[in-house]
Write a protein that holds these residues in place. Structure first.
Motif, PDB file in Angstrom:
ATOM      1  N   LEU A  38     -17.807  30.506  10.338  1.00 12.51           N
ATOM      2  CA  LEU A  38     -16.564  31.181  10.684  1.00 12.51           C
ATOM      3  C   LEU A  38     -16.232  30.992  12.158  1.00 12.51           C
ATOM      4  O   LEU A  38     -15.068  30.761  12.513  1.00 12.51           O
ATOM      5  CB  LEU A  38     -16.671  32.675  10.339  1.00 12.51           C
ATOM      6  CG  LEU A  38     -15.411  33.491  10.603  1.00 12.51           C
ATOM      7  CD1 LEU A  38     -14.260  33.038   9.721  1.00 12.51           C
ATOM      8  CD2 LEU A  38     -15.662  34.976  10.394  1.00 12.51           C
ATOM      9  N   VAL A  39     -17.264  31.058  12.985  1.00 11.73           N
ATOM     10  CA  VAL A  39     -17.056  30.889  14.431  1.00 11.73           C
ATOM     11  C   VAL A  39     -16.540  29.477  14.720  1.00 11.73           C
ATOM     12  O   VAL A  39     -15.552  29.284  15.431  1.00 11.73           O
ATOM     13  CB  VAL A  39     -18.368  31.188  15.195  1.00 11.73           C
ATOM     14  CG1 VAL A  39     -18.285  30.698  16.636  1.00 11.73           C
ATOM     15  CG2 VAL A  39     -18.665  32.682  15.149  1.00 11.73           C
ATOM     16  N   THR A  40     -17.209  28.485  14.128  1.00 15.42           N
ATOM     17  CA  THR A  40     -16.795  27.100  14.347  1.00 15.42           C
ATOM     18  C   THR A  40     -15.375  26.865  13.848  1.00 15.42           C
ATOM     19  O   THR A  40     -14.551  26.242  14.521  1.00 15.42           O
ATOM     20  CB  THR A  40     -17.760  26.137  13.610  1.00 15.42           C
ATOM     21  OG1 THR A  40     -19.090  26.548  13.881  1.00 15.42           O
ATOM     22  CG2 THR A  40     -17.549  24.706  14.043  1.00 15.42           C
ATOM     23  N   ALA A  41     -15.101  27.372  12.661  1.00 10.02           N
ATOM     24  CA  ALA A  41     -13.770  27.173  12.081  1.00 10.02           C
ATOM     25  C   ALA A  41     -12.695  27.865  12.922  1.00 10.02           C
ATOM     26  O   ALA A  41     -11.598  27.338  13.106  1.00 10.02           O
ATOM     27  CB  ALA A  41     -13.746  27.692  10.651  1.00 10.02           C
ATOM     28  N   SER A  42     -13.022  29.037  13.461  1.00 11.66           N
ATOM     29  CA  SER A  42     -12.047  29.752  14.289  1.00 11.66           C
ATOM     30  C   SER A  42     -11.754  28.972  15.561  1.00 11.66           C
ATOM     31  O   SER A  42     -10.600  28.835  15.955  1.00 11.66           O
ATOM     32  CB  SER A  42     -12.564  31.146  14.652  1.00 11.66           C
ATOM     33  OG  SER A  42     -12.855  31.867  13.476  1.00 11.66           O
ATOM     34  N   HIS A  43     -12.820  28.457  16.191  1.00 13.09           N
ATOM     35  CA  HIS A  43     -12.633  27.622  17.376  1.00 13.09           C
ATOM     36  C   HIS A  43     -11.685  26.478  17.050  1.00 13.09           C
ATOM     37  O   HIS A  43     -10.712  26.220  17.770  1.00 13.09           O
ATOM     38  CB  HIS A  43     -13.981  27.043  17.847  1.00 13.09           C
ATOM     39  CG  HIS A  43     -14.734  27.952  18.764  1.00 13.09           C
ATOM     40  ND1 HIS A  43     -14.362  28.169  20.072  1.00 13.09           N
ATOM     41  CD2 HIS A  43     -15.846  28.702  18.565  1.00 13.09           C
ATOM     42  CE1 HIS A  43     -15.217  29.018  20.635  1.00 13.09           C
ATOM     43  NE2 HIS A  43     -16.128  29.359  19.735  1.00 13.09           N
ATOM     44  N   ALA A  44     -11.978  25.795  15.947  1.00 12.40           N
ATOM     45  CA  ALA A  44     -11.179  24.630  15.561  1.00 12.40           C
ATOM     46  C   ALA A  44      -9.728  25.020  15.303  1.00 12.40           C
ATOM     47  O   ALA A  44      -8.794  24.326  15.720  1.00 12.40           O
ATOM     48  CB  ALA A  44     -11.782  23.976  14.331  1.00 12.40           C
ATOM     49  N   ALA A  45      -9.525  26.140  14.639  1.00 16.86           N
ATOM     50  CA  ALA A  45      -8.166  26.561  14.286  1.00 16.86           C
ATOM     51  C   ALA A  45      -7.355  26.938  15.529  1.00 16.86           C
ATOM     52  O   ALA A  45      -6.213  26.513  15.688  1.00 16.86           O
ATOM     53  CB  ALA A  45      -8.221  27.738  13.318  1.00 16.86           C
ATOM     54  N   PHE A  46      -7.969  27.716  16.427  1.00 16.62           N
ATOM     55  CA  PHE A  46      -7.243  28.118  17.640  1.00 16.62           C
ATOM     56  C   PHE A  46      -6.969  26.909  18.521  1.00 16.62           C
ATOM     57  O   PHE A  46      -5.907  26.785  19.113  1.00 16.62           O
ATOM     58  CB  PHE A  46      -8.039  29.168  18.417  1.00 16.62           C
ATOM     59  CG  PHE A  46      -8.072  30.511  17.751  1.00 16.62           C
ATOM     60  CD1 PHE A  46      -6.887  31.173  17.433  1.00 16.62           C
ATOM     61  CD2 PHE A  46      -9.276  31.134  17.437  1.00 16.62           C
ATOM     62  CE1 PHE A  46      -6.910  32.422  16.813  1.00 16.62           C
ATOM     63  CE2 PHE A  46      -9.308  32.376  16.827  1.00 16.62           C
ATOM     64  CZ  PHE A  46      -8.127  33.015  16.512  1.00 16.62           C
ATOM     65  N   LYS A  47      -7.946  26.023  18.569  1.00 17.04           N
ATOM     66  CA  LYS A  47      -7.809  24.824  19.384  1.00 17.04           C
ATOM     67  C   LYS A  47      -6.664  23.962  18.853  1.00 17.04           C
ATOM     68  O   LYS A  47      -5.915  23.346  19.621  1.00 17.04           O
ATOM     69  CB  LYS A  47      -9.122  24.042  19.352  1.00 17.04           C
ATOM     70  CG  LYS A  47      -9.229  22.998  20.448  1.00 17.04           C
ATOM     71  CD  LYS A  47     -10.596  22.323  20.407  1.00 17.04           C
ATOM     72  CE  LYS A  47     -10.621  21.122  21.341  1.00 17.04           C
ATOM     73  NZ  LYS A  47     -11.888  20.380  21.195  1.00 17.04           N
ATOM     74  N   ALA A  48      -6.515  23.940  17.538  1.00 13.02           N
ATOM     75  CA  ALA A  48      -5.466  23.125  16.929  1.00 13.02           C
ATOM     76  C   ALA A  48      -4.085  23.754  17.079  1.00 13.02           C
ATOM     77  O   ALA A  48      -3.083  23.161  16.690  1.00 13.02           O
ATOM     78  CB  ALA A  48      -5.781  22.903  15.457  1.00 13.02           C
ATOM     79  N   GLY A  49      -4.032  24.972  17.591  1.00 10.71           N
ATOM     80  CA  GLY A  49      -2.720  25.547  17.879  1.00 10.71           C
ATOM     81  C   GLY A  49      -2.360  26.782  17.069  1.00 10.71           C
ATOM     82  O   GLY A  49      -1.364  27.438  17.342  1.00 10.71           O
TER      83      GLY A  49
END
Lengths: 602, 234
Positions: A377-388
């Motif tokens: 979840l942490v990794t996916a959240s990072h990726a999602a926020f980073k993607a905009g």
């Protein structure tokens, strides 16, 4: 008509509508959905059946949705009956009225529609000339509370078996035999369950003593064996109103092998089967050019698991995005692969992205077999926020088996953790928002948790209040389900035949559209239970393995040993792996229903 | 790129569609007609499609307009044919005119300030004369006050300044037709049903049809198509 809200719900005439000659059809089927137009037309199953039946030269299918109370009043004032949208025929003029049963809180709408359609609500009160009232959909995996209202149920996937069943009904019409004789013939088909052919007896304490077959029938779930060539609509109806899913939705795969122990869909749509990617693209080209839709969605229970999803998405985006068509992929897994996919095709990141950890702690996620870690979840959240993305939705359940205070704390902790990550990427982030959506776990028939207890209303409220106090603050939002609705859903979903009287009584008192918070009147239901002398909490209690469950005479292919083992493994907090990638879990479906999983990429 | 101004009608059951539903329906028909719409630039591109003044739900019309920008050029006649092949029954393209892009063209909403309606009333033969005279009195009145629901709650509005013309005609023993020309746009908005509701007794409205939209200024009358060469005279 002008004084009714959204008259477009009742006018029909949608683009791609099929209005066939009424008199030329040998068999006339009304496809009935016990909720409003905007929800009913969004349902893919009925779209499939609508075109499948209408493609047959001698058969006709028309649609009818539950009218909103204002239109019901108009019908009554004009002494008119509920009509189909195509030929505007009264419901009682059809040979077959087939209800799609998706949600327990739409049961009273079934009665409303029968009544408004001029059809007696009880099968026992219907005459030979009345339509055959049949039901399908996920609710019929325990249809017992509705048993007295339906002539038969179609359990499982209808598209392969329905044409043959309608053909048998057509022949029966020519012979002049009785309905009773027809039902005896029909129940030889897989998928057909005639509730009147089973007699239920009860113990003095209310539990079921025995479900006795009167005709020797053994109802079994119907399943599409050739899914890659399975029917899919070509003439997609385009509504004028804004409906819930206002887009072309293409089912790329059916079934799910993740094996979450609470998930009924994951159990009852097994085995997993995929459509070939090339055929999907070809169909999509046709559908988009004949509908003019600006959005398409590739649907399934877990779309990122489709074996050739990258290839399919790349092709689809290449074909359709230049035309201004948005491609979307619901039901994403919580992993960076999914985010990567989403990032590449979802040009509009104003919307929210939803993750479903389901439970607050690693331990409880092992209990429910949701193989997701905090790190995922942490990794996916990072990726999602980073993607905009700035809006993330987290979906949880409360009241899961073995849940403790720590698990509830875990929900709040995860929410704050995700919020913290979001603030790193969007420090000004006025649009940053974490929505925590919490629903109450409702044990469902034909899942490993079918024997489990559902938490009471009081406990639900207590847990919700705890979360309300913990999850507050700027950029955080908490949603929860109405505890009273979940309670009623829990009663009906594992109910038995004695509930028919309660449903009727509540309905007579005015209950309808129970799934709509502005229409739901819990007190009517409690009055109905009292009046019928039935204790509602009886139905949400835990059950022993040796108890006869109301649905135990219906064979879904899932072995009882598998469900039981999975329930035990939950107690031991042991994960069961996915049969898509690992070995067979012996759930029983492939061998019992004589169909095996089909994965394109292999 | 090429811009077109399109005149269309809205009839039968499609009169129950809202303005937004009409826009969506036409947008989908354009896609079905295999016409490539031009899109706005930016973060969230949308098709370059703009509509004239909204028509209330339940009113049909013989004179509606939208402007459309296409990536490709197309003959107006062929464009009309392609659109009509893709539109649902009830929506019909009546005329297409190319907009000369080298002149700035004002939007439909900016130019249109008059609308004409035909309202059919269910009035028995014996009562028609009286209703006709009451309507005449409304036309002669110096003010017509009605209650309107606004965001701030109910408000009394004088709609008389927005009523530019009114005449009546007996259609048959049951139906009386009322022709109304009213103000629309930024200068005020006349709803034809408001005139009927201003009568001293309730009268049943059978149907309302919008029959015309135009620009009027100092006695000069211009139709939307008159603006397509960018001159328009205003």
């Amino acid at each position: 008509m002008g004084n009714v809200s959204k008259p477009g719900r009742y006018t029909g005439g949608e683009y791609n509508i099929q209005t066939k000659d009424w008199d030329q059809a040998d068999i006339r089927v009304a496809l009935a959905f016990p909720d409003i137009y905007e929800i009913g037309l969004s349902h893919m199953g009925l779209r499939i059946l609508y075109e499948l039946i209408n493609d047959h030269p001698k058969m006709l299918a028309e649609r009818v949705y539950a009218p909103w109370p204002d239109f019901q009043a108009l019908l009554r004032s004009k002494n008119a009956l509920l009509m189909s949208l195509e030929n505007k025929r009264d419901l009682n003029e059809f040979d077959v009225v087939g209800f799609s049963l998706q949600y327990e809180l739409s049961y009273t709408n079934v009665l409303t529609m029968l009544k408004l359609g001029g059809i007696p609500i009880y099968t026992s009160e219907r005459a030979e000339h009345d339509p055959l009232v049949i039901g399908g959909g996920p609710c019929v995996f325990n249809p017992e509370p509705l048993a007295d209202f339906f002539d038969f149920f179609l359990i499982g996937e209808a598209e392969e078996i329905l044409p043959e069943i309608l053909e048998q009904i057509r022949k029966w019409k020519l012979t002049g035999q009785t309905k009773a004789e027809l039902l005896r013939q029909l129940e030889k088909n897989s998928g057909v369950y005639v509730p009147a052919h089973f007699q239920v007896s009860y113990e003095p304490d209310g539990r079921i003593q025995r479900i006795a077959p009167l005709t020797g029938a053994q109802p079994e779930r119907a399943v599409v064996r050739d899914y890659s060539g399975a029917f899919f609509p070509k003439r997609w109806l385009v509504p004028y109103l804004d409906i819930v899913h206002d887009r072309v939705a293409y089912e790329i795969q059916r079934g799910c092998t993740k094996g979450c122990r609470f998930c009924q869909a994951g159990m009852i749509y097994r085995p997993v089967r995929e459509r070939p990617a090339a055929a999907i693209l070809e169909s999509l080209k046709g559908l988009l050019s004949t509908t003019g839709y600006e959005e398409l969605s590739l649907t399934s229970l877990s779309s990122a698991d489709y074996s050739r999803i990258e290839e399919l998405l790349t092709e689809a985006c290449g074909c359709f995005t230049p035309q201004g068509i948005n491609v979307s992929l619901p039901s994403l897994r919580i992993d960076s692969f999914s985010i990567d996919l989403a990032k590449r095709f979802q040009s509009n990141r104003k919307g929210s992205l939803t993750f479903a950890p389901e439970a607050g702690t690693e331990r409880l996620r092992r209990v429910i077999n949701k193989g997701v870690t905090r790190e995922n979840l942490v990794t996916a959240s990072h990726a999602a926020f980073k993607a905009g993305w700035q809006k993330l939705k987290l979906y949880f359940m409360i009241g899961l088996p073995t849940e403790t205070q720590e698990d509830l704390e875990g929900i709040a902790d995860l929410a704050f953790e995700v919020l913290k990550i979001g603030r790193q990427y969007h420090p000004k982030g006025n649009a940053l928002r974490i929505t925590v959506s919490v629903s109450t776990f409702v044990p469902k028939a034909n899942t490993p948790f079918q024997w489990r207890e559902q938490i009471s209303i009081a406990e639900t409220i207590r847990k919700q209040q705890f979360l309300q106090e913990r999850i507050r603050g700027r950029q955080l939002e908490l949603n929860w389900h109405d505890p009273l609705m979940s309670h009623l859903e829990g009663i009906l979903t594992r109910g038995d035949r004695r509930l028919a009287k309660v449903i009727e009584t509540a309905w007579l008192k005015g209950a309808q559209f129970d799934g709509w918070s502005d229409q739901f009147q819990f007190e009517l239901w409690m009055d109905a239970f009292r009046q019928e002398g039935i204790d509602p909490s009886f139905y949400i209690r835990g059950r022993n393995y040796d108890e006869v469950l109301p649905w135990s005479h219906l064979n879904t292919g899932l072995s009882k040993d598998f469900l039981r083992l999975e329930n035990e493994r939950a107690n031991q907090e042991v994960l069961t792996s996915d049969c898509r990638t690992d070995s067979c879990t012996s759930c029983g479906v492939c061998s019992t229903l004589h169909v095996s999983k089909k994965i394109e990429g292999n | 790129m090429a811009k077109y101004r399109i005149r269309f009608s809205k009839e039968n059951n499609l009169k129950y569609l809202s303005h937004l539903e009409i826009i969506k329906t036409i947008e989908r028909a354009i896609r079905r007609g295999r016409l490539t719409m031009a899109y706005s630039e930016g973060y969230h591109p949308h098709p370059k499609l703009s509509f004239g003044p909204a028509l209330a739900v339940g009113i049909s019309s013989m004179d509606e307009y939208f402007d459309l920008e296409l990536v490709d050029h197309d003959e107006p006649e062929r464009l009309a044919k392609e659109l009509n092949g893709a539109l649902p029954e009830g929506l019909r393209v009546l005329a297409v005119k190319k907009i000369e892009t080298h002149h700035p063209v004002k939007s439909l909403n900016a130019i249109l300030n008059r609308a004409a309606y035909t309202v059919e009333l269910n009035v028995a033969a014996g009562a028609q004369a009286e209703i006709m005279s009451q309507l005449d009195q409304l036309k002669e009145a110096s003010e017509i006050k009605i209650a309107r629901n606004t965001k701030e709650g109910q408000k009394v509005v004088n709609i008389r300044p927005w009523l530019h013309n009114l005449s009546t005609k007996k259609i048959n023993d049951n139906i009386l037709a009322v022709y109304i020309v009213g103000e629309i746009g930024s200068g005020g908005h006349l709803r034809p049903e408001d005139i009927i509701h201003a009568l001293p007794q309730p009268v049943e409205i059978v149907s309302i049809v919008r029959t015309g939209l135009w620009h009027e200024e100092q006695g000069r009358v211009l139709k939307p198509m008159d603006f397509c060469d960018g001159t328009g005279g205003v």
